[in-house]
Design a protein around this motif. Structure first.
Motif, PDB file in Angstrom:
ATOM      1  N   VAL A 163       0.857  -1.182   0.000  1.00 21.74           N
ATOM      2  CA  VAL A 163       0.000   0.000   0.000  1.00 21.74           C
ATOM      3  C   VAL A 163       0.895   1.235   0.000  1.00 21.74           C
ATOM      4  O   VAL A 163       2.096   1.139   0.282  1.00 21.74           O
ATOM      5  CB  VAL A 163      -0.961   0.022   1.218  1.00 21.74           C
ATOM      6  CG1 VAL A 163      -1.981  -1.099   1.122  1.00 21.74           C
ATOM      7  CG2 VAL A 163      -0.200  -0.029   2.535  1.00 21.74           C
ATOM      8  N   TYR A 164       0.300   2.352  -0.337  1.00 19.72           N
ATOM      9  CA  TYR A 164       1.050   3.602  -0.452  1.00 19.72           C
ATOM     10  C   TYR A 164       0.433   4.641   0.473  1.00 19.72           C
ATOM     11  O   TYR A 164      -0.783   4.801   0.514  1.00 19.72           O
ATOM     12  CB  TYR A 164       1.023   4.102  -1.904  1.00 19.72           C
ATOM     13  CG  TYR A 164       1.631   3.087  -2.840  1.00 19.72           C
ATOM     14  CD1 TYR A 164       2.996   3.106  -3.130  1.00 19.72           C
ATOM     15  CD2 TYR A 164       0.857   2.074  -3.400  1.00 19.72           C
ATOM     16  CE1 TYR A 164       3.566   2.145  -3.964  1.00 19.72           C
ATOM     17  CE2 TYR A 164       1.413   1.107  -4.230  1.00 19.72           C
ATOM     18  CZ  TYR A 164       2.768   1.158  -4.499  1.00 19.72           C
ATOM     19  OH  TYR A 164       3.320   0.200  -5.310  1.00 19.72           O
ATOM     20  N   VAL A 165       1.295   5.334   1.215  1.00 21.15           N
ATOM     21  CA  VAL A 165       0.858   6.414   2.101  1.00 21.15           C
ATOM     22  C   VAL A 165       1.786   7.599   1.894  1.00 21.15           C
ATOM     23  O   VAL A 165       2.872   7.453   1.306  1.00 21.15           O
ATOM     24  CB  VAL A 165       0.873   5.996   3.595  1.00 21.15           C
ATOM     25  CG1 VAL A 165      -0.155   4.895   3.877  1.00 21.15           C
ATOM     26  CG2 VAL A 165       2.264   5.570   4.046  1.00 21.15           C
ATOM     27  N   SER A 166       1.384   8.742   2.393  1.00 21.91           N
ATOM     28  CA  SER A 166       2.244   9.918   2.269  1.00 21.91           C
ATOM     29  C   SER A 166       3.582   9.654   2.941  1.00 21.91           C
ATOM     30  O   SER A 166       3.653   9.078   4.029  1.00 21.91           O
ATOM     31  CB  SER A 166       1.586  11.136   2.918  1.00 21.91           C
ATOM     32  OG  SER A 166       2.507  12.218   2.926  1.00 21.91           O
ATOM     33  N   GLY A 167       4.626  10.125   2.279  1.00 23.27           N
ATOM     34  CA  GLY A 167       5.971   9.995   2.835  1.00 23.27           C
ATOM     35  C   GLY A 167       6.362  11.174   3.698  1.00 23.27           C
ATOM     36  O   GLY A 167       7.502  11.251   4.150  1.00 23.27           O
TER      37      GLY A 167
END
Length: 164
Positions: A132-136
């Protein structure tokens, strides 16, 4: 350990992941400040379906702040996140309070590496994906990692808190 050394900014989120020994990928992209949805913009820039890109939303429990992590193409179910956090009810946190608490700017709030650890809930749909992708930790920068690693590094509980 070697997977996360690709180029991209260093943020409190990447520092926290490095410290925890968590494998992740960096995905910087050109952010358009006029984009109507930062999350959908990220999904498009990353070339992944929006259901795999998660937004970090802060809520106010009346006793303090909490974090809900839900897909960018859905919304946070306030009743469900309140129940998962053990609160009677929650409201969306004031953006200035969210920025003060996390050390990030709205639109770039990462669930990882916040100034103080907050009770966190990860929507259970995340577990349907390998990554999954989240804000870095800034606008125009996402990180990819496994849902299990995301939950471990944020101390998140798993619950259905999103709705379409």
């Amino acid at each position: 350990m070697g997977r996360h050394r690709q180029s991209g900014p260093s943020t409190p989120a990447t520092v926290a992941l490095d410290r925890a020994g968590v494998s992740y990928t960096k995905h910087p992209y050109d952010h358009d400040p006029s984009a109507p949805s930062y999350g959908r913009e990220a999904a498009q820039a990353l070339g992944v379906e929006p259901a795999r890109v998660f937004k970090t939303l802060l809520v106010d429990t009346g006793q303090g702040l909490g974090v809900g992590i839900v897909p960018v193409d859905g919304q946070l179910d306030l009743k469900a996140v309140a129940a998962a956090l053990g609160a009677k009810s929650v409201t969306m946190a004031d953006p200035a309070a969210a920025e003060r608490s996390t050390g990030y700017v709205v639109g770039g709030i990462s669930p990882v590496g916040q100034k103080r650890a907050l009770p966190t809930v990860l929507d259970e749909t995340a577990y349907g994906f390998e990554l999954v992708y989240v804000s870095g930790g800034r606008r125009g920068f996402d990180i990819g990692l496994t849902p299990a690693d995301l939950a471990q590094v944020t101390g998140a509980v798993r619950a259905r808190i999103g709705r379409a």
